[in-house]
Design a protein around this motif. Structure first.
Motif, short mmCIF file in Angstrom:
data_model
loop_
_atom_site.label_atom_id
_atom_site.label_comp_id
_atom_site.label_asym_id
_atom_site.label_seq_id
_atom_site.Cartn_x
_atom_site.Cartn_y
_atom_site.Cartn_z
N PRO A 148 -1.26 -13.13 -1.18
CA PRO A 148 -0.54 -11.85 -1.26
C PRO A 148 -0.07 -11.40 0.12
CG PRO A 148 -2.91 -11.52 -1.54
CD PRO A 148 -2.68 -12.99 -1.55
N LEU A 149 1.19 -11.09 0.24
CA LEU A 149 1.78 -10.74 1.53
C LEU A 149 1.52 -9.30 1.94
CD1 LEU A 149 5.25 -12.46 1.04
CD2 LEU A 149 3.31 -13.34 2.36
N ASN A 150 1.33 -8.43 0.96
CA ASN A 150 1.27 -7.00 1.25
C ASN A 150 -0.06 -6.35 0.88
OD1 ASN A 150 4.01 -6.84 2.19
ND2 ASN A 150 4.66 -7.01 0.05
N ARG A 151 -1.11 -7.17 0.77
CA ARG A 151 -2.41 -6.57 0.46
C ARG A 151 -2.80 -5.59 1.57
NH1 ARG A 151 -6.73 -10.47 -1.53
NH2 ARG A 151 -5.62 -9.96 -3.46
N VAL A 152 -3.38 -4.47 1.16
CA VAL A 152 -3.84 -3.45 2.10
C VAL A 152 -5.36 -3.46 2.07
CG1 VAL A 152 -3.80 -1.01 2.69
CG2 VAL A 152 -1.77 -2.07 1.67
N ASN A 153 -5.99 -3.65 3.22
CA ASN A 153 -7.45 -3.68 3.25
C ASN A 153 -8.02 -2.26 3.32
OD1 ASN A 153 -7.29 -2.85 5.95
ND2 ASN A 153 -7.72 -4.88 6.77
N ASN A 154 -9.34 -2.14 3.41
CA ASN A 154 -9.92 -0.80 3.37
C ASN A 154 -9.76 -0.02 4.67
OD1 ASN A 154 -11.87 -2.05 4.97
ND2 ASN A 154 -13.48 -1.99 3.41
N ALA A 159 -1.24 -7.45 6.55
CA ALA A 159 -1.22 -8.52 7.56
C ALA A 159 -0.28 -8.15 8.71
CB ALA A 159 -0.80 -9.83 6.92
N LEU A 160 0.88 -7.57 8.39
CA LEU A 160 1.82 -7.16 9.45
C LEU A 160 1.21 -6.10 10.35
CD1 LEU A 160 5.33 -7.03 7.72
CD2 LEU A 160 4.65 -8.50 9.63
N LEU A 161 0.53 -5.14 9.75
CA LEU A 161 -0.13 -4.11 10.55
C LEU A 161 -1.23 -4.73 11.42
CD1 LEU A 161 -0.25 -1.22 7.94
CD2 LEU A 161 0.70 -1.02 10.26
N GLU A 162 -1.94 -5.69 10.86
CA GLU A 162 -3.00 -6.36 11.61
C GLU A 162 -2.42 -7.02 12.87
OE1 GLU A 162 -7.30 -7.85 11.00
OE2 GLU A 162 -6.09 -6.44 9.85
N ALA A 183 8.73 -14.67 4.70
CA ALA A 183 8.14 -14.88 3.37
C ALA A 183 8.35 -13.68 2.46
CB ALA A 183 6.66 -15.18 3.50
N GLY A 184 8.78 -12.54 3.03
CA GLY A 184 9.06 -11.36 2.22
C GLY A 184 8.09 -10.21 2.37
N ALA A 185 7.24 -10.23 3.41
CA ALA A 185 6.31 -9.12 3.62
C ALA A 185 7.07 -7.83 3.90
CB ALA A 185 5.37 -9.45 4.78
N ASP A 186 6.52 -6.73 3.43
CA ASP A 186 7.16 -5.42 3.57
C ASP A 186 6.75 -4.77 4.89
OD1 ASP A 186 8.19 -2.87 3.36
OD2 ASP A 186 7.35 -2.47 1.36
N LYS A 187 7.69 -4.68 5.82
CA LYS A 187 7.39 -4.12 7.14
C LYS A 187 7.35 -2.60 7.15
CE LYS A 187 12.23 -4.41 8.65
NZ LYS A 187 13.14 -5.08 9.60
N ASN A 188 7.66 -1.98 6.02
CA ASN A 188 7.69 -0.52 5.96
C ASN A 188 6.39 0.09 5.43
OD1 ASN A 188 10.43 -0.18 6.88
ND2 ASN A 188 11.07 -1.04 4.91
#
Length: 219
Positions: A148-154, A159-162, A183-188
């Protein structure tokens, strides 16, 4: 004969678990990279494949931690659970990243490792962790396998924010960001404070990341 080990889980519960002496011998063979002994034990009792040490590591996870590909292959051929996790919810893909060995990730994925699992105490994913470490080859494998490209952790991070928050802005992290974007990750997607990956890159002055994340910058 059974001996008892105190096993503590991440939810804070500790239980006395019966651990057979055969399990102890098997773990020792894994730690000593003794393929012959490990195989001989497996021939007598395949249940040792899913034994756990005091940290929740299975024999397969220990072999991966030791970068022991031949032992991993033996255990997988005998039916070891490739998606097992330790008590910190680290799976074999996370371990491949920790020891920086793409071959472990490749073997695990070929054996059916699931890149969509929620892993670690941060409830993230192998892809988020690989991005944190800028492990580019493993990132490519995980993305190709459907991570998953846009999973948000706790923590509220993708991944982009990381990459933007924990990365050093170097070429490696720019390459990690580029892999995700292509790959299509959402940078917003923003963090819990409303800051996007671009905002973090700007705060840190990481120009390579800014160029990738800012639509107003000409490529």
């Amino acid at each position: 004969m059974k001996i008892q080990n105190l096993v503590c889980f991440t939810i804070g519960i500790c239980l006395w678990a019966n651990v057979g002496l055969a399990d102890e011998t098997f773990f020792r063979s894994i730690q000593q990279a003794d393929l012959n002994t490990a195989e001989a034990i497996l021939q007598k009792d395949a249940s040792v494949l899913e034994a756990r040490d005091k940290s929740g590591y299975t024999p397969l996870l220990i072999a991966a931690q030791q970068n022991n590909l031949p032992m991993m292959k033996l255990l997988l051929e005998q039916g070891a659970n490739v998606n097992a996790m330790n008590h910190k919810r680290r799976d074999i893909l996370n371990i491949a990243i920790s020891v920086r060995n793409p071959e472990i990730a490749r073997l695990a994925l070929q054996a059916g490792a699931d890149p969509t699992l929620v892993t670690s105490v941060y409830q993230g994913s192998a892809l988020i962790y690989a991005t944190h470490q800028a492990e580019l080859e493993i990132m490519q494998m995980l993305i190709a396998a459907g991570a998953p490209l846009n999973r948000v952790n706790n923590l509220g991070w993708t991944a982009l924010l990381e990459a933007a928050i924990l990365g050093d802005g170097s070429e490696n992290y720019a390459s990690a960001v580029k892999l995700l974007l292509e790959a299509g990750a959402d940078k917003n997607i923003a963090d819990k404070k409303g800051k996007t990956p671009l905002n973090h890159a700007q705060d840190k002055g990481h120009q390579l990341l800014i160029e990738l994340l800012d639509d107003s910058v000409e490529e």
